[in-house]
Write an enzyme that holds these catalytic residues in place. Structure first.
Site, PDB file in Angstrom:
ATOM      1  N   LYS A 178      26.198  35.471  25.996  1.00  0.00           N
ATOM      2  CA  LYS A 178      27.372  35.440  25.101  1.00  0.00           C
ATOM      3  C   LYS A 178      27.358  34.190  24.216  1.00  0.00           C
ATOM      4  CE  LYS A 178      30.477  35.615  28.426  1.00  0.00           C
ATOM      5  NZ  LYS A 178      29.711  35.804  29.678  1.00  0.00           N
ATOM      6  N   ARG A 234      39.546  37.224  30.211  1.00  0.00           N
ATOM      7  CA  ARG A 234      38.796  37.527  31.428  1.00  0.00           C
ATOM      8  C   ARG A 234      39.615  38.354  32.413  1.00  0.00           C
ATOM      9  NH1 ARG A 234      35.079  32.965  30.955  1.00  0.00           N
ATOM     10  NH2 ARG A 234      33.376  33.099  32.437  1.00  0.00           N
ATOM     11  N   ARG A 269      14.312  30.711  40.377  1.00  0.00           N
ATOM     12  CA  ARG A 269      14.386  29.345  39.872  1.00  0.00           C
ATOM     13  C   ARG A 269      14.866  28.401  40.984  1.00  0.00           C
ATOM     14  NH1 ARG A 269      17.996  29.138  34.831  1.00  0.00           N
ATOM     15  NH2 ARG A 269      17.286  31.252  34.569  1.00  0.00           N
ATOM     16  N   ARG A 281      21.078  21.539  44.987  1.00  0.00           N
ATOM     17  CA  ARG A 281      22.168  22.039  44.152  1.00  0.00           C
ATOM     18  C   ARG A 281      21.876  23.388  43.498  1.00  0.00           C
ATOM     19  NH1 ARG A 281      26.180  18.572  40.507  1.00  0.00           N
ATOM     20  NH2 ARG A 281      27.515  20.409  40.390  1.00  0.00           N
ATOM     21  N   ARG A 340      30.619  34.496  40.670  1.00  0.00           N
ATOM     22  CA  ARG A 340      31.045  34.741  39.286  1.00  0.00           C
ATOM     23  C   ARG A 340      30.810  36.192  38.893  1.00  0.00           C
ATOM     24  NH1 ARG A 340      28.295  30.686  35.551  1.00  0.00           N
ATOM     25  NH2 ARG A 340      29.945  31.222  34.087  1.00  0.00           N
TER      26      ARG A 340
HETATM   27  P1  AMP Z   1      32.119  30.159  31.049  1.00  0.00           P
HETATM   28  O1  AMP Z   1      31.477  28.967  30.418  1.00  0.00           O
HETATM   29  O2  AMP Z   1      32.788  31.062  30.046  1.00  0.00           O
HETATM   30  O3  AMP Z   1      31.184  30.926  31.947  1.00  0.00           O
HETATM   31  O4  AMP Z   1      33.288  29.613  31.980  1.00  0.00           O
HETATM   32  C1  AMP Z   1      33.021  28.749  33.054  1.00  0.00           C
HETATM   33  C2  AMP Z   1      34.167  28.801  34.055  1.00  0.00           C
HETATM   34  O5  AMP Z   1      35.381  28.401  33.430  1.00  0.00           O
HETATM   35  C3  AMP Z   1      34.467  30.183  34.630  1.00  0.00           C
HETATM   36  O6  AMP Z   1      33.625  30.523  35.710  1.00  0.00           O
HETATM   37  C4  AMP Z   1      35.921  30.025  35.030  1.00  0.00           C
HETATM   38  O7  AMP Z   1      36.043  29.305  36.221  1.00  0.00           O
HETATM   39  C5  AMP Z   1      36.484  29.179  33.915  1.00  0.00           C
HETATM   40  N1  AMP Z   1      37.001  30.002  32.800  1.00  0.00           N
HETATM   41  C6  AMP Z   1      36.509  30.077  31.524  1.00  0.00           C
HETATM   42  N2  AMP Z   1      37.224  30.923  30.783  1.00  0.00           N
HETATM   43  C7  AMP Z   1      38.197  31.421  31.582  1.00  0.00           C
HETATM   44  C8  AMP Z   1      39.251  32.363  31.408  1.00  0.00           C
HETATM   45  N3  AMP Z   1      39.446  32.990  30.233  1.00  0.00           N
HETATM   46  N4  AMP Z   1      40.058  32.617  32.471  1.00  0.00           N
HETATM   47  C9  AMP Z   1      39.878  32.003  33.654  1.00  0.00           C
HETATM   48  N5  AMP Z   1      38.909  31.121  33.891  1.00  0.00           N
HETATM   49  C10 AMP Z   1      38.061  30.820  32.875  1.00  0.00           C
END
Ligand code: AMP
Length: 190
Positions: free
Chosen positions: A14, A89, A128, A136, A147
């Site tokens: 994305k 989300r 990986r 980590r 996720r």
């Molecule tokens: P991303 O970089 O979009 O994968 O987001 C990283 C993390 O941020 C996610 O795994 C969530 O913990 C949090 N996060 C980002 N966007 C949202 C959203 N719209 N609603 C809830 N949590 C979010």
């Protein structure tokens, strides 16, 4: 002026596709993940609370996320058109977004679901992790699993919301980055 959403599980590309669109069209990339990481980097209270949730692979609360996007959305969408990446989300977030847009006489023009083979995605990450000496990286495989689960449980149910509005298109995200970009462009120009 066009407003679009990019959907897809973690690792679908994305962010990569959003950056390409920004370079090609004068749109603004709104990534809630980036906004949260900026909060963490600035050591804000919100950032510190969000970090724990993010590190566990869970979702930050709808209230916080809706407020966070609200402050940017109306202005940027009206002036440039936005690429939403990582928002909405949850169904609650999608409904709130709809209200925000409607209040400004706007709408989502396209929702693109970037479809990927999750087995392949997961295999790649696990491989990986197994190659690495850092403990980590094993955490990362675990967090990715969580996720993906959250994506299926909370975010996949958002897709019918946009299918019902006849703005949802699926794009094969397993193709070369260039080809995925081309497909997305075709959708936006259709
Ligand atoms: P991303 O970089 O979009 O994968 O987001 C990283 C993390 O941020 C996610 O795994 C969530 O913990 C949090 N996060 C980002 N966007 C949202 C959203 N719209 N609603 C809830 N949590 C979010």
């Amino acid at each position: 002026m066009m407003n679009i959403i990019l959907f897809g599980p973690p690792g679908a590309g994305k962010g990569t596709q959003a950056e390409r669109l920004v370079a090609e069209r004068s749109m603004v990339h709104l990534s809630t993940g980036d906004m949260l990481r900026a909060e963490i980097a600035s050591n804000s209270q919100l950032g510190m609370r969000a970090k724990q949730v993010m590190d566990s692979g869970k979702l930050v609360s709808d209230d916080i996320m809706i407020k966070m996007i609200e402050s940017r959305m109306a202005d940027d969408a009206a002036k440039f058109g936005v690429i939403l990446d990582g928002f909405p989300r949850t169904v609650n977030q999608a409904v709130a977004l709809d209200e925000m847009l409607l209040g400004n006489n706007m709408a989502i023009d396209h929702a693109i679901e970037i479809c990927v083979d999750e087995e392949a995605l997961f295999g790649r990450i696990e491989h990986r992790a197994s190659q690495s000496v850092q403990v980590r990286d094993d955490d990362n495989a675990e967090v990715l699993k969580q996720r993906l689960k959250v994506y299926h449980d909370n975010t996949a149910p958002v897709l019918p919301f946009y299918r019902n509005k006849a703005v949802l298109t699926q794009v094969d995200g397993m193709m070369e980055i260039e080809l995925v970009a081309k497909k997305i462009s075709e959708v936006l120009d259709s």
